[in-house]
Design an enzyme around this catalytic site. Structure first.
Site, PDB file in Angstrom:
ATOM      1  N   ASP A 127     -33.071  85.160 -22.624  1.00 28.67           N
ATOM      2  CA  ASP A 127     -33.338  86.311 -21.988  1.00 28.67           C
ATOM      3  C   ASP A 127     -34.647  86.509 -22.693  1.00 28.67           C
ATOM      4  O   ASP A 127     -35.008  87.088 -23.663  1.00 28.67           O
ATOM      5  CB  ASP A 127     -32.368  87.484 -22.692  1.00 28.67           C
ATOM      6  CG  ASP A 127     -32.504  88.726 -21.551  1.00 28.67           C
ATOM      7  OD1 ASP A 127     -33.652  88.991 -21.299  1.00 28.67           O
ATOM      8  OD2 ASP A 127     -31.761  89.762 -21.842  1.00 28.67           O
ATOM      9  N   VAL A 128     -35.775  86.735 -21.661  1.00 30.36           N
ATOM     10  CA  VAL A 128     -37.043  86.903 -22.123  1.00 30.36           C
ATOM     11  C   VAL A 128     -37.243  88.306 -22.421  1.00 30.36           C
ATOM     12  O   VAL A 128     -38.359  88.738 -22.997  1.00 30.36           O
ATOM     13  CB  VAL A 128     -38.178  86.413 -21.034  1.00 30.36           C
ATOM     14  CG1 VAL A 128     -38.175  84.841 -20.743  1.00 30.36           C
ATOM     15  CG2 VAL A 128     -37.754  87.040 -19.702  1.00 30.36           C
ATOM     16  N   ASN A 145     -42.131  84.800 -14.236  1.00 25.14           N
ATOM     17  CA  ASN A 145     -41.700  85.242 -12.800  1.00 25.14           C
ATOM     18  C   ASN A 145     -40.502  85.947 -12.963  1.00 25.14           C
ATOM     19  O   ASN A 145     -40.248  87.248 -12.285  1.00 25.14           O
ATOM     20  CB  ASN A 145     -41.255  84.005 -12.213  1.00 25.14           C
ATOM     21  CG  ASN A 145     -40.067  84.368 -10.996  1.00 25.14           C
ATOM     22  OD1 ASN A 145     -40.672  84.753 -10.048  1.00 25.14           O
ATOM     23  ND2 ASN A 145     -38.915  84.059 -11.113  1.00 25.14           N
ATOM     24  N   TYR A 199     -40.727  99.925 -12.521  1.00 25.60           N
ATOM     25  CA  TYR A 199     -41.265  98.362 -12.011  1.00 25.60           C
ATOM     26  C   TYR A 199     -42.780  98.777 -11.696  1.00 25.60           C
ATOM     27  O   TYR A 199     -43.277  97.668 -12.229  1.00 25.60           O
ATOM     28  CB  TYR A 199     -40.382  98.255 -10.573  1.00 25.60           C
ATOM     29  CG  TYR A 199     -40.683  96.694 -10.241  1.00 25.60           C
ATOM     30  CD1 TYR A 199     -39.943  95.508 -10.466  1.00 25.60           C
ATOM     31  CD2 TYR A 199     -41.689  96.518  -9.093  1.00 25.60           C
ATOM     32  CE1 TYR A 199     -40.213  94.256 -10.147  1.00 25.60           C
ATOM     33  CE2 TYR A 199     -41.902  95.297  -8.551  1.00 25.60           C
ATOM     34  CZ  TYR A 199     -41.114  94.195  -9.044  1.00 25.60           C
ATOM     35  OH  TYR A 199     -41.564  92.969  -8.689  1.00 25.60           O
TER      36      TYR A 199
END
Length: 240
Positions: A61-62, A88, A160
């Protein structure tokens, strides 16, 4: 657009590689002969895509700081180095989308952890390997996947959009700072795509009005090759 390309020997790491744009990139790059390592959170999906494509799958999990360095070590060990990193993986923050006044601090943190800090940490962890690739004349490139929400103020997209805006500016600064190391940085907006992330954000949208991830992936690969070629020409010219 280039349709028949041999990428034999090119070493590419991709985050968020089991769905949407990331999956399309893994499939196309592997099919063109590139050595690919991809990162995603779900073990079953990672195993399935690795078996399908022959790419090296990494479960991580980045958005989690402690996952970054083990991930970087697996990338370089599996590929023997890295030429291209494609950040990405993305998080919307609140789902369903919410106005900023209704967004919890933890939801904003979640978007920043994946979209900004995750990309920053993984790039930093792989910076030495990228610089080594540049020194060897093999090319070095980081592509950060951005969005038009980084420049347009869409209500409900605050977490976002703010994280992607920060990522785009981070990319521009790093592109300037990394010139002595021979590493190029690009922030690319693939457009509105028919992906699970888009469906989570706008479940009522018509998929026929959206770009296919496969088309977006092909466009990104073309820009990737253009950037690597341009940097190679600059390096060659500097040595002449």
């Amino acid at each position: 657009m280039q349709t028949s390309i041999d990428l034999q020997g090119l070493r590419v790491a991709i985050t968020g590689g089991t769905s949407g744009l990331g999956l399309a990139l893994v499939r196309q790059l592997a099919a063109k002969g590139a050595r690919v390592a991809f990162i995603a959170r779900t073990a079953a999906s990672v195993e399935r895509i690795a078996a399908e494509t022959g790419a090296h799958g990494i479960v991580a999990d980045v958005g989690k700081k402690n996952d970054i360095y083990p991930t970087a070590l697996q990338v370089t060990a599996s590929l023997g180095g890295v030429n291209v990193l494609i950040n990405n993986a993305s998080s919307l923050g609140p789902v369903p989308l919410a106005l900023l006044a209704d967004t919890e601090c933890e939801e904003l943190e979640a978007a920043l952890a994946v979209n900004l800090l995750g990309a920053f940490r993984l790039t930093k962890a792989l910076f030495g390997a990228l610089a080594a690739s540049a020194r060897e004349g093999c090319g070095a490139l980081v592509i950060n996947i951005s969005s038009d929400a980084a420049v347009n103020a869409y209500p409900g997209w605050g977490a976002y959009g703010a994280s992607k805006a920060a990522l785009a500016h981070l990319t521009a600064i790093w592109d300037e700072e990394a010139k002595p190391d021979g590493i190029r940085f690009l922030a690319l907006d693939p457009g509105d795509m028919d992906t699970p992330l888009h469906a989570m954000a706008l479940p009522d949208s018509d998929p026929f009005t959206l770009k296919a991830p496969e088309l977006a992936a092909a466009e990104i690969i073309e820009k990737m090759l253009d950037a690597l070629t341009a940097r190679d020409k600059l390096t060659t010219g500097a040595r002449a």
